[in-house]
Scaffold this motif. Structure first.
Motif, PDB file in Angstrom:
ATOM      1  N   UNK A   1       0.848  -1.197   0.000  1.00  0.00           N
ATOM      2  CA  UNK A   1       0.000   0.000   0.000  1.00  0.00           C
ATOM      3  C   UNK A   1       0.879   1.241   0.000  1.00  0.00           C
ATOM      4  N   UNK A   2       1.917   1.227   0.824  1.00  0.00           N
ATOM      5  CA  UNK A   2       2.827   2.367   0.882  1.00  0.00           C
ATOM      6  C   UNK A   2       3.513   2.644  -0.438  1.00  0.00           C
ATOM      7  N   UNK A   3       3.919   1.579  -1.142  1.00  0.00           N
ATOM      8  CA  UNK A   3       4.574   1.755  -2.438  1.00  0.00           C
ATOM      9  C   UNK A   3       3.593   2.268  -3.484  1.00  0.00           C
ATOM     10  N   UNK A   4       2.327   1.841  -3.386  1.00  0.00           N
ATOM     11  CA  UNK A   4       1.297   2.337  -4.307  1.00  0.00           C
ATOM     12  C   UNK A   4       1.087   3.836  -4.092  1.00  0.00           C
ATOM     13  N   UNK A   5       1.106   4.251  -2.833  1.00  0.00           N
ATOM     14  CA  UNK A   5       0.976   5.671  -2.516  1.00  0.00           C
ATOM     15  C   UNK A   5       2.174   6.441  -3.082  1.00  0.00           C
ATOM     16  N   UNK A   6       3.363   5.888  -2.910  1.00  0.00           N
ATOM     17  CA  UNK A   6       4.572   6.541  -3.434  1.00  0.00           C
ATOM     18  C   UNK A   6       4.486   6.711  -4.943  1.00  0.00           C
ATOM     19  N   UNK A   7       4.026   5.660  -5.636  1.00  0.00           N
ATOM     20  CA  UNK A   7       3.903   5.729  -7.096  1.00  0.00           C
ATOM     21  C   UNK A   7       2.958   6.840  -7.527  1.00  0.00           C
ATOM     22  N   UNK A   8       1.902   7.082  -6.736  1.00  0.00           N
ATOM     23  CA  UNK A   8       0.957   8.144  -7.086  1.00  0.00           C
ATOM     24  C   UNK A   8       1.615   9.513  -7.019  1.00  0.00           C
ATOM     25  N   UNK A   9       2.683   9.619  -6.243  1.00  0.00           N
ATOM     26  CA  UNK A   9       3.392  10.895  -6.129  1.00  0.00           C
ATOM     27  C   UNK A   9       4.498  11.037  -7.175  1.00  0.00           C
ATOM     28  N   UNK A  10       5.053   9.925  -7.614  1.00  0.00           N
ATOM     29  CA  UNK A  10       6.145   9.990  -8.590  1.00  0.00           C
ATOM     30  C   UNK A  10       5.654   9.835 -10.028  1.00  0.00           C
ATOM     31  N   UNK A  11       4.399   9.348 -10.180  1.00  0.00           N
ATOM     32  CA  UNK A  11       3.839   9.080 -11.511  1.00  0.00           C
ATOM     33  C   UNK A  11       4.708   8.093 -12.288  1.00  0.00           C
TER      34      UNK A  11
END
Length: 222
Positions: free
Chosen positions: A59-69
């Protein structure tokens, strides 16, 4: 170019991860990893996951991806694990990663330019996964979670990176590695950008020049 750190992006990902999964049982592992992945603006985030595994880090990595695109890839051993992963990510209310089915060490061959890699120290194959990872030329961050229970107690980032890059152009080095007593242990390493200048470096030459008028001798280094 090389990876550049953004404190603002890291902070936002940390806070969003707390709100997304209300993590308290894993002692901040998910929030920390999310902040690291987002802070380094990772464009290719890769994790390994097995059936029945914890979801907070994913979940944390999915959140990170949303910020880095960028791109978030989860490597699972079989279709059953892939289905469970997607279902549980849906229950968590976040976008599931791109699921790739297969043996982790084989799948890594097709993932080029990894900038953030999370492996599970509880899996016996994690050293091979790291060795086969095709890291980004801009550098990468390697994370081993559950490091306290690592089946290979002799994990040494420098040797793994050296083996991984043995056939690659340029050279790499581990800028820094650290073990953090977070959750069941986090072992992390920051790998430098590749340096092509280390391959076949041009030797310096000295040229002798004699001034015809004064007779002075000059040595010029090229």
């Amino acid at each position: 170019m090389k990876l550049a750190w953004s404190p603002e992006r890291a902070s936002k990902a940390y806070i969003d991860t707390v709100q997304a999964c209300v993590v308290s049982r894993e002692s901040g592992v998910a929030e920390f990893i999310s902040a690291m992945a987002a802070g380094w603006n990772s464009q290719l985030i890769v994790e390994t996951w097995s059936q029945g595994g914890a979801m907070a880090t994913s979940v944390g990595l999915a959140v990170a991806r949303s910020h880095t695109c960028g791109r978030h890839v989860c490597v699972v051993p079989d279709e059953r694990a892939g289905s469970e992963y997607a279902e549980r990510m849906g229950e968590a209310g976040v976008a599931a990663a791109e699921v790739v089915v297969g043996e982790a060490e084989e799948v890594m061959e097709g993932l080029v330019g990894v900038e953030f890699l999370v492996v599970d120290g509880g899996r016996r194959d994690f050293p091979r996964v790291v060795r086969l990872a095709k890291l980004s030329s801009k550098g990468a961050v390697l994370v081993c979670k559950n490091a306290c229970s690592a089946s290979n107690k002799g994990l040494v980032w420098r040797s793994l990176v050296a083996q991984a890059q043995a056939q690659a152009r340029g050279s790499r080095r581990v800028v820094r590695s650290v073990f953090l007593p977070v959750g069941k242990g986090l072992d992390m390493a920051h790998v430098s950008a590749s340096s092509a200048s280390a391959v076949n470096p041009s030797p310096h030459r000295w040229i002798k020049h004699v001034d015809q008028q004064s007779g002075d001798v000059h040595f010029i280094r090229t």
